[in-house]
Design an enzyme around this catalytic site. Structure first.
Site, short mmCIF file in Angstrom:
data_model
loop_
_atom_site.label_atom_id
_atom_site.label_comp_id
_atom_site.label_asym_id
_atom_site.label_seq_id
_atom_site.Cartn_x
_atom_site.Cartn_y
_atom_site.Cartn_z
N HIS A 135 4.95 8.39 -4.42
CA HIS A 135 6.24 7.72 -4.66
C HIS A 135 7.38 8.74 -4.80
O HIS A 135 8.37 8.48 -5.48
CB HIS A 135 6.17 6.78 -5.87
CG HIS A 135 5.30 5.59 -5.61
ND1 HIS A 135 5.75 4.44 -5.02
CD2 HIS A 135 3.97 5.40 -5.83
CE1 HIS A 135 4.76 3.58 -4.90
NE2 HIS A 135 3.66 4.13 -5.38
N THR A 136 7.21 9.88 -4.18
CA THR A 136 8.28 10.88 -4.16
C THR A 136 9.01 10.89 -2.82
O THR A 136 10.14 11.36 -2.74
CB THR A 136 7.70 12.29 -4.41
OG1 THR A 136 6.53 12.42 -3.59
CG2 THR A 136 7.32 12.49 -5.86
N GLU A 142 9.29 -0.14 10.25
CA GLU A 142 8.66 -0.74 9.06
C GLU A 142 9.72 -1.19 8.05
O GLU A 142 9.62 -2.25 7.45
CB GLU A 142 7.68 0.26 8.45
CG GLU A 142 6.84 -0.39 7.39
CD GLU A 142 5.48 0.27 7.22
OE1 GLU A 142 5.04 1.01 8.12
OE2 GLU A 142 4.86 0.02 6.18
N ASP A 163 3.91 8.66 5.61
CA ASP A 163 2.77 8.22 6.41
C ASP A 163 2.99 8.47 7.90
O ASP A 163 2.10 8.95 8.61
CB ASP A 163 2.50 6.73 6.17
CG ASP A 163 2.25 6.42 4.70
OD1 ASP A 163 2.06 7.38 3.93
OD2 ASP A 163 2.26 5.23 4.33
N LEU A 199 -4.66 3.52 3.17
CA LEU A 199 -4.92 4.72 3.97
C LEU A 199 -3.97 4.77 5.18
O LEU A 199 -4.21 5.48 6.14
CB LEU A 199 -6.38 4.76 4.43
CG LEU A 199 -7.40 4.82 3.30
CD1 LEU A 199 -8.82 4.80 3.84
CD2 LEU A 199 -7.19 6.06 2.43
N SER A 200 -2.91 3.97 5.07
CA SER A 200 -1.84 4.05 6.05
C SER A 200 -2.23 3.52 7.43
O SER A 200 -1.92 4.13 8.46
CB SER A 200 -1.38 5.51 6.14
OG SER A 200 -0.26 5.62 6.89
N SER A 216 -0.93 0.99 8.73
CA SER A 216 0.26 0.54 9.45
C SER A 216 0.97 1.68 10.17
O SER A 216 1.37 1.52 11.32
CB SER A 216 1.25 -0.20 8.53
OG SER A 216 1.02 0.08 7.20
C1 GLA Z 1 3.06 4.04 0.78
C2 GLA Z 1 4.33 4.32 1.58
C3 GLA Z 1 4.70 5.81 1.53
C4 GLA Z 1 4.71 6.34 0.10
C5 GLA Z 1 3.45 5.92 -0.65
C6 GLA Z 1 3.52 6.28 -2.09
O1 GLA Z 1 1.98 4.65 1.41
O2 GLA Z 1 4.16 3.91 2.92
O3 GLA Z 1 5.93 6.01 2.17
O4 GLA Z 1 5.86 5.92 -0.56
O5 GLA Z 1 3.19 4.53 -0.55
O6 GLA Z 1 3.55 7.66 -2.26
#
Ligand code: GLA
Length: 420
Positions: free
Chosen positions: A69-70, A192, A204, A157-158, A160
């Protein structure tokens, strides 16, 4: 005409592909460790579906070692690409229609490149990317696509970003367009943010575009400057999937982002030079914390301290101090749990179980939170025992059988060179 259209927040999808359909492929990554077989199977399916040959592209999922969340606060992150990929097969078609089939959802959609219209489902990631690439001035043509992803869907795990980046490469590849990878990542993020309506940061999409085998990425999300650092060879990246995804995740993510923005705005009035939370220090919080509502104060404390931890983690890694690295990851988890409040009982349990196993340097939640996965740095020789211990204890205490993946740091997105 495309330029003037706005979609933010309109889509019915408010979560990263969280609509999880239990088709066979959503349960476990298939042939993830054998890309040549994966490529051949995808090309074969494409031929059966459309009766034509295809080009293949793929983009990886990710874990984030530290810096949570940075990214949307213009701070630092340390993600790694994992060896689960989203595969996209494509061939050109006459006209402006793009036909897309997803093997994960077993559904087909068709959209017009000149008349974007969200469906409120998985296909909006593809349509959104096409829209944003065109908005950036790139010419696209119609085509037929097949999407087949090994990245566990809705598990943090991203999946998207992997879909967005693989689809973008496929759409661009048709035109042989040259592109800049940073711009590509930014266009995917915009898709997105503005088309799907999830206000994610750049992490991501960036790691999907820039990942490298054996390396982790230390990224400054403000300047987009990055360094690739080696992952120590005797370590394994072990991902534990809690198998839960709490429904509040999507709304809470956007809410956290708004709170951070509000915190940054309030702090910017106390001292010149603060344009985002990235610029604030713990000293600022000590001095001027009283201008912040208590909840926002906690959110700011997480972001500011987390940025410091990422910088310290990179230094620890470079000096080979894995104990220190582990301590920083542990502190990150506690901060996400108590100050940012994005953990959940299943993630906390998974992390606590891992900390009791021999050979574990570090364990913490990874990604946005509210379920999904933990990331664990485990000594190579301890991995077998780790998997056994975690699987049995987590199941014993939750009744859920976790999926545990051992990954290497993997390559970023690209075309699969052996054409079908
Ligand atoms: C999700 C978001 C990222 C990031 C994380 C938290 O994966 O897609 O951009 O903010 O949460 O670090």
């Amino acid at each position: 005409m495309l330029r003037s259209m706005r979609f933010a927040g309109k889509s019915a999808i408010s979560e990263h592909l969280v609509i999880r359909r239990e088709t066979e492929e959503n349960r476990a990554p298939l042939e993830a460790g054998n890309p040549a077989a994966r490529a051949a199977k995808t090309a074969d399916r494409f031929r059966k579906l459309y009766g034509e040959d295809c080009l293949l592209y793929r983009a990886p999922g990710r874990i984030n070692l530290i810096g949570e969340h940075t990214d949307y606060n213009e701070g630092f992150v340390m993600p790694v690409a994992i060896n689960f990929y989203c595969w996209v097969a494509i061939c050109p078609a006459e006209g402006r229609a793009v036909e897309v089939h997803s093997t994960n959802f077993n559904e087909r959609r068709s959209f017009d490149l000149d008349r974007p219209q969200p469906f409120g489902d998985w296909s909006d990631y593809v349509q959104g990317v096409a829209f944003m690439l065109q908005r950036a001035g790139l010419q696209l043509q119609g085509g037929k696509m097949l999407i087949s992803s090994d990245v566990p869907i809705g598990s943090g795990l991203s999946s998207s970003a992997a879909l967005e980046v693989a689809a973008a490469l496929a759409l661009l590849g048709q035109q042989n367009t040259s592109y800049d990878r940073n711009q590509l990542a930014l266009s995917c993020q915009r898709a997105e943010n503005e088309f799907v309506g999830a206000r994610c940061g750049i992490m991501d999409q960036f790691i999907a575009c820039h990942g490298q085998a054996g390396r982790l990425l230390m990224l400054d999300c403000r300047s987009l400057e990055y360094r690739l650092l080696p992952v120590p060879e005797d370590l394994r990246l072990v991902i534990c999937n809690t198998m839960v995804r709490h429904a509040i995740a999507a709304g809470e993510y956007n809410a956290r982002r708004s709170q951070c923005e509000e915190g940054g705005r309030l702090l910017s009035r106390t001292r010149p030079g603060i344009s985002a939370l990235r610029d604030a220090t713990l000293e600022d919080l000590e001095r001027h914390g009283n201008v912040l509502p208590p909840e926002i104060l906690k959110r700011c404390r997480h972001v500011i301290s987390e940025n410091q931890r990422v910088v310290a983690a990179a230094a620890a890694l470079e000096s080979g101090d894995l104990e220190k690295f582990g301590e920083l990851m542990a502190a990150s988890h506690e901060s996400l749990r108590h100050d940012f409040e994005v953990s959940c009982p299943e993630l906390d349990l998974m992390v606590n179980l891992a900390r009791q196993v021999e050979g574990v340097y570090a364990a913490r939640m990874t990604g946005g939170g509210f379920g999904g996965c933990t990331v664990n740095l485990v000594a190579k020789e301890a991995v077998g025992n780790f998997q056994k211990e975690i699987a049995s204890k987590y199941q014993e205490q939750t009744g859920k059988s976790p999926e545990i993946y051992v990954s290497t740091a993997s390559e970023g997105a690209g075309r699969w060179e052996e054409t079908a």
